[in-house]
Enzyme design. Structure first.
Site: not given
Lengths: 642, 642
Positions: A326, A410
């Site tokens: 990520e 998120c």
């Protein structure tokens, strides 16, 4: 305007540009309707989906523990419960800003109920984390590297500050102060304290917010401790791994670059690892640099900033190309179709960039803040406020769409809280200077040079570049008004009370020092024209291609306005681009441009003759608006020729 | 030439084109030195690395079981031990072909030792799998879906056949016949038999080989059973999952497309799932179609073939773009820099294509076989025979290199066994027809129309297109000689004994029926010119680009011959390409061509002005040769303009 919670005690007033609180800026213009959508729809929807996920069962001490809940996910079996507190907290934060925008008794009651539940959950000593109290009790502070414990604390603090500012209610803020006090007793430089720090940074910037709103220096000091301790040897993550009976070298991501803890922060010079962790950390570092007037962090912050913006930033203000970590990979690795470029990373870049403006106006930071905001971040939420992008490619074959919800949720509350609090990013206010970083219609109430000032800004920006400000100080007052001239503006003109003023930008800002009187009017005209951008030769996928920029917006082409395949279009350098309406997206500015369309005779997968060409036209739309209409291909970097 | 093991009993001789055994073809020309490198170096090296990995500990019943050995791998903790038998088997198979090429007592002794160890390992009932006998005993036949048990059996059978053909030694073959007999008793359509089939196909084609070499029909029947049973409802993989106490829907890859078991094979029309599994399965299906003269498999085989070659095949003959499933994704998804395109998939495609030639010569299949062989497969091994590609991107930023070894070591012995047995792919021999599918210098000994025939082929192919054959039948004989005219050939001419012959290709083959006499000479001249290929508009990454083809070779450009960044070069359609030497790769044919080189003034990551251009030249080399010299960028699809 709710003024209960504004104007916290200024801790160290001089040469520190601080943002206004959300309740000091009434936002209209481009962002106004977007805030309204989130306030009236998304804020409640975020709660609904947190509830659906089972988060309320996890936090409620009067219910049986749900244990580990493993959702099916193609990437393997993982639980995201360790950061559910952060997801709930960001939803509360969003709702708080929504309440400020538009009081909603039902929503407020839902939040109060969640806060009450957390109140019952909170331990005697102030500890407050539902995963470690309810799901894996007894492992508190055992794995800061992986477990998001301090990250959760940071988001809860931000939520508590926001809820306090929006409603004036102190309960949640007081709970989080008790938790922050526990963390402050537990972590620190003393021999009887843990020398650890967040594996996923976030708490640092939250503690700065907490310090500013409460006036408590110790929260700022704790933020500074976490920044200073990071990456020091002996390495805390090694020590805690050994204490858990693990080998430090078994860390899944191999080294601590993943968490920007591979060396002390002042020795870091490159942006590495997980993108969101990186930008949250640097935001906290920039906050510490501001609050402590600490220039020792500057070489790291400046070098890392340059490394990001000169070698690793998508034209959309996204970064972190790889799904695997990520995050970052290697310089100039900016693939388009597989770009990860997480929405949270662009949101975090807005946070970081805004804090780089803490000591002086500088368009280097504001330009990137604006690019990330209007493109990589804003694309994270659909126009109707109900669906969310997690990863943000710059090219799609047609199968990439916003999620109703993500197993790792998120991004939805992150973009929602950013948009609903966007007014706090417009201004930076120092002792005797007001800097305008972002232009959007708004009315702001603030204090500068000891004087209350009402500031009204009228503009259709970012659709055009005409900006009008009205200043209403309570009495005549000397201060500097600093107006950003964006890097994309090919020209500008300035007038005060109708009189042209010749001025040169300083670090990209027109800094106008004078006595300001009630009713003073400032007019700034920015030349906004569509233009092509060309990527550095080392960005391999973008060679032979150009991106379209108009003002803060990066444009893309979508199949629904054009003909697939989008890579069959070729544009010429210098092509004329004309503003136009967009079908199905009223009010937004599209662009029409000439192109050539290539087609291949039907010869199978690989043909021996080159494609034929015919004249065609292309319609481009702002990138953030893509995937709001019929699904299909999308492309940012268009093929070009001289 | 060792003739002990050749000419197995023909089971059903008519209209079935079968390959020659490796010991019937003495290969020279292009492949000769490559076989020598593998025979003298790689074959032993493969054993060394299997030993290093600990495989001999796993198979030896007189040693303590090593248990599960989990190598560190960034993708997570997995063991490849369940297919170690296949890796050892493919190494034995390679060594067998190497021994045929050049008898090597030391190598032969090593193989015999491994075979002896397997002999001691083999269970009373014939069962022979080291993982299930030594590492996870008691779970035999419990998870065909995931555990590679029958796949291992297939590779061991292939190895045993090869070793028998190369050396005449029957021990290993007899062991594997006992194992195949056990499998034949265990699996089948009867009520007291398991109705399962290999999760990873491979055994099907191996059983055909075993049937052909032993003359035992039951092995062919078993192969057909596995083909017929696949994907039938109730689904065997569901049933065995339930029997293990698992939920079928928890299968990591979600549905059985991954293993081409989502529906009965005759109902399948598209290539899906794991690439190597797919091609191995279809190879087995094509073998069954040949041996059983079964046209009911044709609609599936034809449709799947078209789906691969018209929508999913890289220009290099690689396929399966995704790392996630090591396989297919969606039509026209052919990314270059991230292409998985596993070496084994191209090797498997050679297997499949060669078997599609089982009932008639057809250049559709032979052209793809050739493309996959000379490009996607051959690139899997370095010129010195010591390093191996697993995945094969068509573009590299410079960090992609051949491995010394791979934690999943399937590819090295796979490409090695293909190259060392390449002679078996040159010809297809039916009752009264000899088809020449691939041109490479060789001498072959075969039987056609009941007559022994020596066939000598002289050529510099694939460097040029002149091919000369000499036929020496033991007596004058009527049969059809079918010569492939490759799809890339812009023209051809044919002469027999110096006399020009006008002929039209039939399905891409010149089929010459006549009485052949000793000393007859056939000359085939293929026009070989470098040309550009253009990809279908739906292949997004290749638009505005062209690939270079010369004969069977796809070309690429490498940084070492040119200037980085390779995407800064633009070529014009119709560019003249001139054969040239390649520095450091003597004997190979490079190509020189004119180009334009773009450079950007140093304006940072995104510039407002288009790049400048200057004339330049490019040097291209065959794709399979890349990464044999200085590391750097590589690019197959070059930017092009009209």
């Amino acid at each position: 305007m709710n003024t209960n919670a504004q104007h916290p005690a200024a801790l160290t007033p001089k040469s520190k540009f601080r943002p206004l609180a959300v309740n000091q800026v009434r936002v209209g213009g481009f962002f106004g309707p977007r805030i309204d959508v989130i306030a009236t729809k998304t804020a409640a929807l975020l709660f609904d989906r947190c509830v659906e996920a089972g988060m309320l069962e996890q936090i409620d001490p009067d219910k049986p523990s749900p244990g580990i809940v493993i959702p099916y996910h193609p990437g393997g079996k993982v639980t995201t419960q360790m950061f559910w507190d952060s997801d709930l907290a960001k939803s509360i934060e969003t709702a708080a800003y929504a309440l400020y925008r538009q009081r909603d008794a039902a929503l407020e009651a839902r939040i109060d109920a969640v806060i009450d539940t957390y109140g019952r959950l909170q331990a005697e000593d102030g500890y407050l984390n539902s995963f470690f109290l309810r799901i894996e009790p007894g492992t508190r502070w055992a794995n800061l590297r992986d477990q998001h414990e301090l990250y959760d604390a940071g988001h809860m603090i931000e939520a508590a500050v926001a809820y306090y500012q929006a409603t004036g209610k102190r309960k949640f803020l007081d709970m989080l102060c008790r938790y922050a006090d526990l963390i402050d007793r537990t972590f620190g430089p003393n021999a009887d304290q843990k020398h650890g720090y967040p594996g996923h940074p976030e708490l640092e910037l939250a503690l700065i917010k907490l310090g500013r709103v409460t006036g408590e220096q110790r929260y700022l000091d704790l933020a500074k401790f976490f920044v200073d301790a990071r990456g020091q040897e002996p390495h805390y993550f090694d020590q805690e791994a050994v204490a858990r009976g693990e080998k430090p070298e078994d860390f899944h991501f191999k080294n601590y670059e993943y968490a920007q803890a591979h060396k002390p922060v002042r020795e870091q010079r490159e942006i590495v690892g997980h993108a969101v962790r990186a930008a949250y950390l640097y935001a906290g570092m920039a906050d510490v640099a501001t609050e402590f007037s600490d220039p020792s962090l500057d070489p790291a912050l400046e070098a890392i900033w340059s490394h990001l913006t000169e070698k690793n930033l998508y034209v959309t203000g996204g970064f972190g190309p790889s799904k695997d970590n990520e995050g970052l990979t290697y310089d100039y690795d900016l693939p388009n179709a597989t770009a990860y470029a997480e929405t949270c990373a662009s949101v975090a870049l807005v946070f970081w960039a805004s804090r780089m403006l803490g000591r002086a106006p500088d368009a280097r930071f504001a330009d990137v803040m604006e690019r990330a905001l209007y493109n990589g971040a804003l694309t994270g939420i659909s126009e109707d406020g109900t669906h969310f992008f997690y990863d943000n490619p710059l090219e799609s074959r047609g199968a990439h769409h916003r999620w109703r919800w993500h197993f790792c949720p998120c991004c939805p509350p992150n973009i929602a809280r950013l948009v609903t609090s966007i007014g706090t990013y417009f201004y930076g206010v120092a002792e005797d200077e007001v800097a305008v970083h972002l232009y959007c219609e708004n009315d702001a109430e603030l204090e500068v040079a000891g004087t209350r000032l009402n500031l009204g800004l009228t503009t259709r920006y970012p659709d055009d570049g005409s900006i009008a400000l009205t200043l209403d100080p309570e009495r005549p007052v000397d201060f500097t008004l600093s107006l950003r001239v964006p890097g994309w503006a090919k020209g500008f003109s300035l007038a005060i009370n109708g009189e042209p003023l010749v001025a040169q930008p300083e670090n990209g800002y027109l800094r106008i020092r004078r006595q300001w009187n009630a009713g003073d009017r400032v007019a700034l005209e920015l030349t906004m024209e569509a233009e092509l951008l060309y990527a550095h030769p080392k960005v391999a996928p973008d060679q032979g291609r150009a991106a379209i920029l108009r003002g803060p917006f990066v444009y893309c082409v979508e199949e629904t306005d054009n003909t697939a395949a989008l890579n069959s279009y070729v544009i010429k350098d210098g092509v004329r681009m004309t503003p136009s309406d967009i079908d199905g997206l009223p009010g937004a500015v599209g662009l029409s441009l000439d192109a050539l369309f290539e087609s291949q005779p039907a010869e199978g997968l690989y043909a021996e003759s080159p494609p034929e060409r015919r004249p065609a036209s292309l319609k481009a739309i702002p990138y953030y608006l893509w995937d709001n209409r019929a699904p299909g291909e999308m492309l940012v970097w268009l093929r070009r020729e001289p």
